[in-house]
Scaffold this motif. Structure first.
Motif, PDB file in Angstrom:
ATOM      1  N   GLU A 238      -9.986  25.740 -16.463  1.00 46.78           N
ATOM      2  CA  GLU A 238     -10.812  24.568 -16.145  1.00 46.78           C
ATOM      3  C   GLU A 238     -10.430  24.018 -14.769  1.00 46.78           C
ATOM      4  OE1 GLU A 238     -11.374  22.856 -20.700  1.00 46.78           O
ATOM      5  OE2 GLU A 238      -9.917  21.918 -19.337  1.00 46.78           O
ATOM      6  N   GLU A 239     -11.420  23.492 -14.069  1.00 43.02           N
ATOM      7  CA  GLU A 239     -11.156  22.881 -12.764  1.00 43.02           C
ATOM      8  C   GLU A 239     -10.948  21.378 -12.946  1.00 43.02           C
ATOM      9  OE1 GLU A 239     -13.035  23.991  -8.700  1.00 43.02           O
ATOM     10  OE2 GLU A 239     -14.145  22.227  -9.381  1.00 43.02           O
ATOM     11  N   LYS A 240      -9.845  20.878 -12.430  1.00 44.63           N
ATOM     12  CA  LYS A 240      -9.524  19.445 -12.528  1.00 44.63           C
ATOM     13  C   LYS A 240      -9.278  18.893 -11.134  1.00 44.63           C
ATOM     14  CE  LYS A 240      -6.646  17.841 -15.483  1.00 44.63           C
ATOM     15  NZ  LYS A 240      -5.411  17.623 -16.274  1.00 44.63           N
ATOM     16  N   THR A 241      -9.701  17.645 -10.929  1.00 46.42           N
ATOM     17  CA  THR A 241      -9.445  16.954  -9.660  1.00 46.42           C
ATOM     18  C   THR A 241      -8.325  15.951  -9.858  1.00 46.42           C
ATOM     19  OG1 THR A 241     -11.766  17.174  -9.002  1.00 46.42           O
ATOM     20  CG2 THR A 241     -10.455  15.525  -7.847  1.00 46.42           C
ATOM     21  N   ILE A 242      -7.345  15.974  -8.972  1.00 46.11           N
ATOM     22  CA  ILE A 242      -6.236  15.020  -9.054  1.00 46.11           C
ATOM     23  C   ILE A 242      -6.208  14.190  -7.775  1.00 46.11           C
ATOM     24  CG2 ILE A 242      -4.850  16.430 -10.620  1.00 46.11           C
ATOM     25  CD1 ILE A 242      -3.212  17.318  -8.226  1.00 46.11           C
ATOM     26  N   HIS A 243      -6.037  12.889  -7.938  1.00 47.80           N
ATOM     27  CA  HIS A 243      -6.020  11.959  -6.810  1.00 47.80           C
ATOM     28  C   HIS A 243      -4.613  11.468  -6.486  1.00 47.80           C
ATOM     29  CE1 HIS A 243     -10.302  12.047  -7.149  1.00 47.80           C
ATOM     30  NE2 HIS A 243     -10.326  11.400  -8.285  1.00 47.80           N
ATOM     31  N   ASN A 244      -3.646  11.863  -7.310  1.00 46.29           N
ATOM     32  CA  ASN A 244      -2.294  11.349  -7.164  1.00 46.29           C
ATOM     33  C   ASN A 244      -1.314  12.507  -7.368  1.00 46.29           C
ATOM     34  OD1 ASN A 244       0.153   9.958  -7.370  1.00 46.29           O
ATOM     35  ND2 ASN A 244      -0.822   8.188  -8.316  1.00 46.29           N
ATOM     36  N   PRO A 245      -0.302  12.677  -6.509  1.00 43.43           N
ATOM     37  CA  PRO A 245       0.663  13.775  -6.681  1.00 43.43           C
ATOM     38  C   PRO A 245       1.328  13.798  -8.054  1.00 43.43           C
ATOM     39  CG  PRO A 245       0.935  12.763  -4.527  1.00 43.43           C
ATOM     40  CD  PRO A 245      -0.046  11.903  -5.273  1.00 43.43           C
ATOM     41  N   THR A 246       1.481  12.624  -8.676  1.00 42.02           N
ATOM     42  CA  THR A 246       2.130  12.585  -9.993  1.00 42.02           C
ATOM     43  C   THR A 246       1.295  13.279 -11.069  1.00 42.02           C
ATOM     44  OG1 THR A 246       1.153  10.408 -10.440  1.00 42.02           O
ATOM     45  CG2 THR A 246       3.340  10.440  -9.450  1.00 42.02           C
ATOM     46  N   GLU A 247      -0.009  13.473 -10.805  1.00 37.51           N
ATOM     47  CA  GLU A 247      -0.877  14.133 -11.786  1.00 37.51           C
ATOM     48  C   GLU A 247      -0.753  15.652 -11.738  1.00 37.51           C
ATOM     49  OE1 GLU A 247      -4.868  12.848 -11.083  1.00 37.51           O
ATOM     50  OE2 GLU A 247      -4.351  10.723 -11.080  1.00 37.51           O
ATOM     51  N   LEU A 248      -0.093  16.188 -10.706  1.00 38.11           N
ATOM     52  CA  LEU A 248       0.018  17.644 -10.568  1.00 38.11           C
ATOM     53  C   LEU A 248       1.041  18.176 -11.569  1.00 38.11           C
ATOM     54  CD1 LEU A 248      -0.883  20.123  -8.864  1.00 38.11           C
ATOM     55  CD2 LEU A 248       1.156  19.749  -7.473  1.00 38.11           C
ATOM     56  N   PRO A 249       0.619  19.099 -12.459  1.00 36.17           N
ATOM     57  CA  PRO A 249       1.571  19.633 -13.450  1.00 36.17           C
ATOM     58  C   PRO A 249       2.528  20.640 -12.825  1.00 36.17           C
ATOM     59  CG  PRO A 249      -0.578  20.697 -13.677  1.00 36.17           C
ATOM     60  CD  PRO A 249      -0.734  19.646 -12.612  1.00 36.17           C
ATOM     61  N   GLU A 250       3.437  21.136 -13.620  1.00 34.49           N
ATOM     62  CA  GLU A 250       4.355  22.184 -13.158  1.00 34.49           C
ATOM     63  C   GLU A 250       3.559  23.426 -12.768  1.00 34.49           C
ATOM     64  OE1 GLU A 250       7.566  21.941 -12.625  1.00 34.49           O
ATOM     65  OE2 GLU A 250       7.592  19.853 -13.298  1.00 34.49           O
TER      66      GLU A 250
ATOM     67  N   THR B 137       0.845  -1.191   0.000  1.00 35.23           N
ATOM     68  CA  THR B 137       0.000   0.000   0.000  1.00 35.23           C
ATOM     69  C   THR B 137       0.878   1.238   0.000  1.00 35.23           C
ATOM     70  OG1 THR B 137      -1.614  -1.202   1.352  1.00 35.23           O
ATOM     71  CG2 THR B 137      -1.909   1.171   1.161  1.00 35.23           C
ATOM     72  N   THR B 138       0.616   2.153  -0.929  1.00 38.22           N
ATOM     73  CA  THR B 138       1.430   3.371  -1.005  1.00 38.22           C
ATOM     74  C   THR B 138       1.004   4.366   0.073  1.00 38.22           C
ATOM     75  OG1 THR B 138      -0.045   4.457  -2.580  1.00 38.22           O
ATOM     76  CG2 THR B 138       1.706   3.069  -3.486  1.00 38.22           C
ATOM     77  N   THR B 139       1.779   5.420   0.224  1.00 36.70           N
ATOM     78  CA  THR B 139       1.492   6.441   1.228  1.00 36.70           C
ATOM     79  C   THR B 139       0.112   7.061   0.973  1.00 36.70           C
ATOM     80  OG1 THR B 139       3.845   6.968   1.284  1.00 36.70           O
ATOM     81  CG2 THR B 139       2.348   8.556   2.286  1.00 36.70           C
ATOM     82  N   PRO B 140      -0.763   7.116   1.980  1.00 33.66           N
ATOM     83  CA  PRO B 140      -2.099   7.693   1.769  1.00 33.66           C
ATOM     84  C   PRO B 140      -2.020   9.188   1.477  1.00 33.66           C
ATOM     85  CG  PRO B 140      -1.736   7.215   4.099  1.00 33.66           C
ATOM     86  CD  PRO B 140      -0.590   6.617   3.354  1.00 33.66           C
ATOM     87  N   SER B 141      -2.920   9.640   0.607  1.00 35.92           N
ATOM     88  CA  SER B 141      -2.990  11.061   0.271  1.00 35.92           C
ATOM     89  C   SER B 141      -4.452  11.435   0.075  1.00 35.92           C
ATOM     90  CB  SER B 141      -2.185  11.358  -1.000  1.00 35.92           C
ATOM     91  OG  SER B 141      -2.757  10.675  -2.109  1.00 35.92           O
ATOM     92  N   VAL B 142      -4.704  12.702  -0.194  1.00 33.20           N
ATOM     93  CA  VAL B 142      -6.075  13.166  -0.424  1.00 33.20           C
ATOM     94  C   VAL B 142      -6.176  13.675  -1.862  1.00 33.20           C
ATOM     95  CG1 VAL B 142      -6.372  13.777   1.998  1.00 33.20           C
ATOM     96  CG2 VAL B 142      -5.593  15.515   0.387  1.00 33.20           C
ATOM     97  N   SER B 143      -7.387  13.994  -2.293  1.00 31.54           N
ATOM     98  CA  SER B 143      -7.577  14.556  -3.627  1.00 31.54           C
ATOM     99  C   SER B 143      -7.430  16.079  -3.567  1.00 31.54           C
ATOM    100  CB  SER B 143      -8.954  14.176  -4.171  1.00 31.54           C
ATOM    101  OG  SER B 143      -9.970  14.623  -3.304  1.00 31.54           O
ATOM    102  N   TYR B 144      -7.028  16.662  -4.676  1.00 34.42           N
ATOM    103  CA  TYR B 144      -6.863  18.118  -4.771  1.00 34.42           C
ATOM    104  C   TYR B 144      -7.571  18.616  -6.027  1.00 34.42           C
ATOM    105  CZ  TYR B 144      -3.140  17.392  -1.329  1.00 34.42           C
ATOM    106  OH  TYR B 144      -2.429  17.039  -0.208  1.00 34.42           O
ATOM    107  N   LYS B 145      -7.874  19.909  -6.026  1.00 36.09           N
ATOM    108  CA  LYS B 145      -8.478  20.528  -7.204  1.00 36.09           C
ATOM    109  C   LYS B 145      -7.578  21.673  -7.680  1.00 36.09           C
ATOM    110  CE  LYS B 145     -13.321  19.399  -6.330  1.00 36.09           C
ATOM    111  NZ  LYS B 145     -14.696  19.907  -6.115  1.00 36.09           N
ATOM    112  N   ILE B 146      -7.348  21.706  -8.981  1.00 38.38           N
ATOM    113  CA  ILE B 146      -6.537  22.785  -9.553  1.00 38.38           C
ATOM    114  C   ILE B 146      -7.358  23.515 -10.619  1.00 38.38           C
ATOM    115  CG2 ILE B 146      -4.353  21.606  -9.134  1.00 38.38           C
ATOM    116  CD1 ILE B 146      -4.270  20.928 -12.135  1.00 38.38           C
ATOM    117  N   VAL B 147      -7.024  24.778 -10.834  1.00 40.85           N
ATOM    118  CA  VAL B 147      -7.595  25.566 -11.933  1.00 40.85           C
ATOM    119  C   VAL B 147      -6.475  25.771 -12.950  1.00 40.85           C
ATOM    120  CG1 VAL B 147      -8.648  27.751 -12.613  1.00 40.85           C
ATOM    121  CG2 VAL B 147      -9.233  26.715 -10.414  1.00 40.85           C
ATOM    122  N   THR B 148      -6.672  25.241 -14.149  1.00 46.76           N
ATOM    123  CA  THR B 148      -5.616  25.271 -15.166  1.00 46.76           C
ATOM    124  C   THR B 148      -5.391  26.682 -15.689  1.00 46.76           C
ATOM    125  OG1 THR B 148      -7.208  24.781 -16.931  1.00 46.76           O
ATOM    126  CG2 THR B 148      -6.124  22.906 -15.868  1.00 46.76           C
TER     127      THR B 148
END
Length: 606
Positions: free
Chosen positions: A391-403, A375-386
């Motif tokens: 646009e509003e996007k929901t990310i569930h994994n830190p790797t999905e967060l862009p620069e 099991t990987t380290t637990p995290s929460v979901s985040y929302k970003i505005v591109t």
């Protein structure tokens, strides 16, 4: 195997709904729900003395080992000519969804309060859920047999905090059975009979289910209108799946066959469906009539915590997918989607209601389906505005967060946290919460000794070791409950972990800027202890974008290349050392650092 009770009274078809009482038991964890349920079964002679054992309704080994209820469990009892359908519910905040599903299937609830501990955080949360469903509340103080019991103080609490009248409160002992008969009488007298139309088209609410290899999906249902019987054609309204009922019956607590379930009754329906996706909790079972109206069902559970589940052996990935499908049938709060990791292979990103929920799911997968998991380290979901398109996007994994230049803002989930603690520990509790970016909303004194502290706090601040620290600070006396209150914009950044310049995606985390230095130092120090030495130097770095915030090094193996020299000029020694230096430099350029599976497991331990 279906066990059938030979008592002919159990085969009575209850045509009159006024003789049915549907109720559940709600309470804070460890306030004695399952023990009280044992006494109810014993006093109504639903279970013989030979069959009786402690925590009878807790059927999973995990429940018995931990002493907690994880799954709701229905049972039918007979008392003074009445049919009593009881649903025993969990008490931990992570399993609130199980409680809410139970409440939608009944008309009354026994609110159980420990005579030594009094009102706790989850007591108030479950009471509010019951009131939202407009249920009849029967307050009962349990464990009155204990030397430390103080029923009078608890009655005063119920009066002042909840507004319950003193004369409505019952005193019981789930251990000795004192007051249990009076509690049964109160259920008969106070809980209203179910309402519904016997002659209407069938409508049954699915409040739980599980998969049986012989009978397919077995649905736990509350019949709201009409009736259902073996051989009848039915339809699942949400999925549109049609089936022929293989068997119907009720719980005693084992499955007990009965030819028909009528309006107001609670029982099970063996659908014969082999696809678990065809039957979902909250669905409406109906006949094949045209345009039936569906029941309201349930609000989907919103996962709070996300983590990756991977098999140690990648060949077990198909078994993990099948296991999650079947487990989701009995645990509708679990959500998952496929993901892959360069280090761990193929797996699933799973959403949970809390850390205990995550732990229980992992243990059930390992025990019931014989899987070996990471099991990987637990995290929460985040929302970003591109930045492009806003646009509003929901990310569930830190790797999905862009620069950072690709998004304008990032928001994190916040929760309303309610903690009940003795006054003497309030200072330490407040310091803990404020150190995790908590904002005080209110403080209410329940009595002279205990206080209710209400805070708003980022969910990410409480999903790791918060509960353990709270229990440590309060010597185990504090209790908590929480609810989601939405997303708030924050000063958040992604911390990447690099090994010799290469990013290790699996170890990336999103944290608040005030915590980046602590997290960076913690990760690099721990990796330095876990990674094995190589023939070249390993540089471990924590970085935010291109800025390094923490660094550690693992020195290479040192081979004494001059050991074979036995004399001569010093230039011979320097020549060998220069050759070794060039070789190590070339090796560092082409060599790759692979994190061993054991090291990953250590890094991901909570």
């Amino acid at each position: 195997m279906v066990l059938v009770n030979k008592n002919p009274l159990w085969y009575t078809v209850f045509k009159d709904m006024k003789d049915i009482r549907n109720f559940c038991i709600i309470a804070h964890i460890d306030h004695g729900k399952s023990t009280l349920a044992d006494r109810l079964l014993e006093k109504t002679e639903t279970v013989t003395a030979r069959e009786m054992k402690e925590q009878l309704l807790d059927t999973m080994d995990l429940e018995r080992e931990r002493g907690i209820t994880i799954k709701l469990q229905p049972v039918r009892m007979k008392y003074k000519g009445y049919t009593l359908n009881l649903i025993d519910t969990p008490g931990h905040v992570d399993f609130t969804y199980e409680v809410s599903r139970s409440l939608a299937a009944v008309e009354g609830a026994i609110l159980l309060v420990d005579a030594t501990q009094g009102i706790e955080a989850q007591t108030l949360a479950n009471l509010n859920l019951a009131l939202d469903h407009d249920l009849e509340i029967i307050p009962a103080i349990n464990k009155i047999d204990l030397p430390a019991a103080d029923p009078e103080r608890i009655i005063n609490e119920l009066e002042s905090v909840i507004g319950i009248k003193r004369e409505e409160v019952l005193l019981v002992s789930g251990k000795t059975g004192d007051g249990v008969m009076e509690l049964l009488d109160a259920v008969v007298d106070r809980v209203p009979a179910p309402k519904g139309d016997d002659n209407a088209e069938l409508r049954g609410l699915v409040f739980d289910s599980y998969f049986d290899p012989f009978r397919g999906v077995v649905a736990y249902v509350r019949i709201m209108d009409g009736a259902i019987k073996s051989g009848q054609k039915i339809r699942m309204m949400a999925s549109g799946a049609d089936a022929e009922v293989m068997e119907t019956g009720f719980f005693m607590p084992k499955l007990t066959k009965q030819n028909e379930l009528e309006t107001g009754q609670i029982g099970y329906v063996a659908t014969g469906l082999k696809e678990v996706s065809k039957v979902r909790v909250g669905d409406t079972i109906t006949g094949l009539a045209e345009n039936p109206s569906p029941l309201p069902g349930y609000k989907p559970a919103a996962p709070f915590v996300y983590a990756g589940l991977f098999t140690v052996d990648n060949a077990d990935f198909p078994q993990l997918r099948e296991a999650l499908d079947k487990l989701q049938l009995s645990d509708s709060a679990l959500v998952f989607e496929p993901e892959s990791s360069p280090a761990l292979g193929f797996g699933f990103r799973c959403g949970f209601l809390g850390l205990l929920h995550m732990e229980i799911v992992q243990e059930r997968l390992e025990r019931e389906f014989n899987l070996d998991l990471v099991t990987t380290t637990p995290s929460v979901s985040y929302k970003i505005v591109t930045a492009r398109g806003h646009e509003e996007k929901t990310i569930h994994n830190p790797t999905e967060l862009p620069e950072s230049n690709f998004y304008i803002s990032i928001s994190e989930p916040w929760i309303k946290l309610e903690i009940v603690t003795p006054n003497s520990y309030l200072g330490g509790v407040m310091q803990l919460i404020q150190g995790r970016r908590g904002v005080q909303v209110d403080i209410k004194y329940l009595d002279a000794d205990r206080v209710l502290a209400i805070y708003e706090i980022p969910l990410a601040s409480v999903i790791t070791d918060f509960y353990d620290q709270l229990k440590s600070i309060s010597s185990g006396y504090a209790s908590l409950t929480y609810e989601m209150i939405g997303f708030r914009e924050g000063d958040l950044v992604k911390v990447d972990v690099l090994l010799n310049g290469d990013v290790v995606d699996t170890l990336s985390v999103i944290v608040h800027k005030s915590e980046v230095q602590r997290i960076g130092n913690q990760v690099t120090t721990k990796l330095k202890e876990l990674l094995p030495k190589q023939n070249f130097k390993i540089v471990i770095q924590a970085a935010i974008g291109g800025r390094i915030i923490s660094r550690s090094e693992i020195a290479p193996f040192r081979k004494d290349v001059t050991a074979k020299l036995y004399g001569g000029d010093v230039t011979r020694k320097n020549k060998l050392l220069d050759k070794q230096k060039k070789g190590k430099k070339r090796m560092k350029m082409v060599g790759k650092v692979e994190i061993p599976q054991a090291a990953f497991m250590k890094m991901l331990e909570k």
